[in-house]
Design a protein around this motif. Structure first.
Motif, short mmCIF file in Angstrom:
data_model
loop_
_atom_site.label_atom_id
_atom_site.label_comp_id
_atom_site.label_asym_id
_atom_site.label_seq_id
_atom_site.Cartn_x
_atom_site.Cartn_y
_atom_site.Cartn_z
N GLY A 1 0.81 -1.21 0.00
CA GLY A 1 0.00 0.00 0.00
C GLY A 1 0.85 1.26 0.00
N ILE A 2 1.93 1.24 0.78
CA ILE A 2 2.83 2.41 0.83
C ILE A 2 3.50 2.61 -0.53
N ARG A 3 4.00 1.53 -1.12
CA ARG A 3 4.67 1.66 -2.42
C ARG A 3 3.69 2.11 -3.49
N GLY A 4 2.46 1.63 -3.41
CA GLY A 4 1.45 2.08 -4.37
C GLY A 4 1.13 3.56 -4.21
N ALA A 5 1.04 4.01 -2.96
CA ALA A 5 0.75 5.42 -2.70
C ALA A 5 1.90 6.32 -3.17
N LEU A 6 3.13 5.83 -3.09
CA LEU A 6 4.29 6.62 -3.50
C LEU A 6 4.60 6.50 -4.99
N MET A 7 3.83 5.68 -5.70
CA MET A 7 4.12 5.44 -7.12
C MET A 7 4.11 6.71 -7.96
N PRO A 8 3.14 7.64 -7.79
CA PRO A 8 3.19 8.86 -8.61
C PRO A 8 4.48 9.66 -8.40
N ILE A 9 4.95 9.74 -7.15
CA ILE A 9 6.19 10.46 -6.87
C ILE A 9 7.37 9.72 -7.49
N ASN A 10 7.35 8.39 -7.40
CA ASN A 10 8.41 7.58 -7.97
C ASN A 10 8.49 7.77 -9.48
N LEU A 11 7.34 7.74 -10.14
CA LEU A 11 7.32 7.93 -11.60
C LEU A 11 7.81 9.33 -11.97
N GLY A 12 7.41 10.33 -11.19
CA GLY A 12 7.88 11.68 -11.45
C GLY A 12 9.38 11.79 -11.33
N THR A 13 9.94 11.10 -10.34
CA THR A 13 11.39 11.10 -10.16
C THR A 13 12.10 10.42 -11.33
N MET A 14 11.52 9.31 -11.81
CA MET A 14 12.12 8.61 -12.94
C MET A 14 12.04 9.45 -14.21
N ARG A 15 10.92 10.14 -14.42
CA ARG A 15 10.81 11.01 -15.59
C ARG A 15 11.88 12.10 -15.54
N ASN A 16 12.05 12.69 -14.36
CA ASN A 16 13.04 13.75 -14.21
C ASN A 16 14.45 13.22 -14.47
N SER A 17 14.77 12.03 -13.94
CA SER A 17 16.11 11.46 -14.14
C SER A 17 16.37 11.17 -15.61
N ALA A 18 15.36 10.66 -16.32
CA ALA A 18 15.53 10.37 -17.74
C ALA A 18 15.74 11.65 -18.54
N ARG A 19 15.02 12.70 -18.20
CA ARG A 19 15.19 13.98 -18.89
C ARG A 19 16.55 14.59 -18.56
N MET A 20 16.99 14.43 -17.31
CA MET A 20 18.32 14.92 -16.94
C MET A 20 19.40 14.22 -17.77
N ALA A 21 19.22 12.91 -17.99
CA ALA A 21 20.21 12.17 -18.79
C ALA A 21 20.23 12.66 -20.23
N ARG A 22 19.06 12.98 -20.78
CA ARG A 22 19.00 13.49 -22.15
C ARG A 22 19.58 14.90 -22.26
N MET A 23 19.57 15.63 -21.16
CA MET A 23 20.07 17.00 -21.16
C MET A 23 21.59 17.08 -21.02
N GLN A 24 22.24 15.99 -20.60
CA GLN A 24 23.66 16.02 -20.25
C GLN A 24 24.58 16.58 -21.33
N PRO A 25 24.42 16.20 -22.61
CA PRO A 25 25.34 16.76 -23.62
C PRO A 25 25.32 18.28 -23.67
N GLU A 26 24.13 18.89 -23.65
CA GLU A 26 24.04 20.35 -23.67
C GLU A 26 24.54 20.95 -22.36
N LEU A 27 24.29 20.27 -21.25
CA LEU A 27 24.75 20.76 -19.96
C LEU A 27 26.28 20.80 -19.91
N LYS A 28 26.92 19.76 -20.45
CA LYS A 28 28.38 19.70 -20.44
C LYS A 28 28.98 20.83 -21.28
N VAL A 29 28.33 21.13 -22.42
CA VAL A 29 28.81 22.22 -23.26
C VAL A 29 28.78 23.54 -22.49
N LEU A 30 27.67 23.78 -21.80
CA LEU A 30 27.53 25.01 -21.03
C LEU A 30 28.54 25.07 -19.88
#
Length: 225
Positions: free
Chosen positions: A22-51
């Protein structure tokens, strides 16, 4: 856990599993949001390194106006990819107090509810006592190791050298887990096994089943350069 045990009339081991799921199910939206953010951060890395390299090469980078300019550029980059480093910490920071509270509570649960000693099942009838067969510690370590191999909570651990090093550390932790924790109460291992099984199932679905990431809007991290 006691409310689930008494209110739903389920044995203690079942109540521990139900509350954990039940706890893991309740935290699932936050977990998915964290995973989305991490995946986007990984895609941003090449431009971030240039800057970052541009900022390092700037002889006037310490100037206040230049710092403000670079700060705006960093913020614009985060806005472009809809991510931010701090967002990747949300799920771990929320899960940590839950995990530790469950551990400390289950470690002492028999002090408050003595009938836990008869609330086990199969080869672990006494949840307040360590598992004499060592099967629960081995199962907890095995599920933890498997979780690392397929990805922790859907996160790939082979994206860069630092993550690979972290993966090796976690592998060693899985091996040390059995001799270091074999004498913990069986109730704690019921919780850990359930927690690990959820994470393992989630990782398999996200990393190895086509269409799951797309359905949950979790981008795949880019391949290593």
């Amino acid at each position: 856990i006691h409310a689930a045990h008494a209110g739903l009339d389920v044995p203690w081991w079942g109540a521990i599993m139900l509350v954990t799921l039940g706890i893991r199910g309740a935290l699932m939206p936050i977990n998915l949001g964290t995973m989305r953010n991490s995946a986007r951060m990984a895609r941003m890395q090449p431009e971030l390194k240039v800057l970052q390299e541009r900022m390092k090469a700037d002889p006037n980078a310490s100037d206040m106006k230049r710092q403000q300019m670079y700060s705006k550029q960093f913020n614009a980059l985060f806005a472009k990819y809809e991510c931010h480093p701090f967002k990747s910490l949300r799920f771990p920071l929320i899960q940590l107090p839950v995990f530790t509270s469950m551990y400390f509570g289950l470690n002492r649960i028999a002090d408050v509810y003595p009938d836990v000693s008869t609330g086990g099942a199969l080869w672990f009838p006494d949840l307040a006592a360590p598992d004499a067969t060592m099967l629960l510690p081995l199962l907890a370590a095995s599920t933890f190791f498997a979780m690392i191999e397929v990805g922790v909570d859907g996160q790939q651990l082979d994206a860069n050298p630092q993550m690979k090093q972290m993966k090796n550390v976690m592998r060693a932790l899985a091996l040390v887990m059995v001799p270091a924790r074999y004498n913990f109460p069986s109730a704690v291992f019921v919780y850990w096994c359930t927690q690990n099984s959820w994470s393992l199932t989630q990782s398999v679905l996200l990393n190895h089943v086509p269409g799951v990431r797309e359905a949950l809007d979790v981008p795949r991290p880019p391949p290593p350069p």
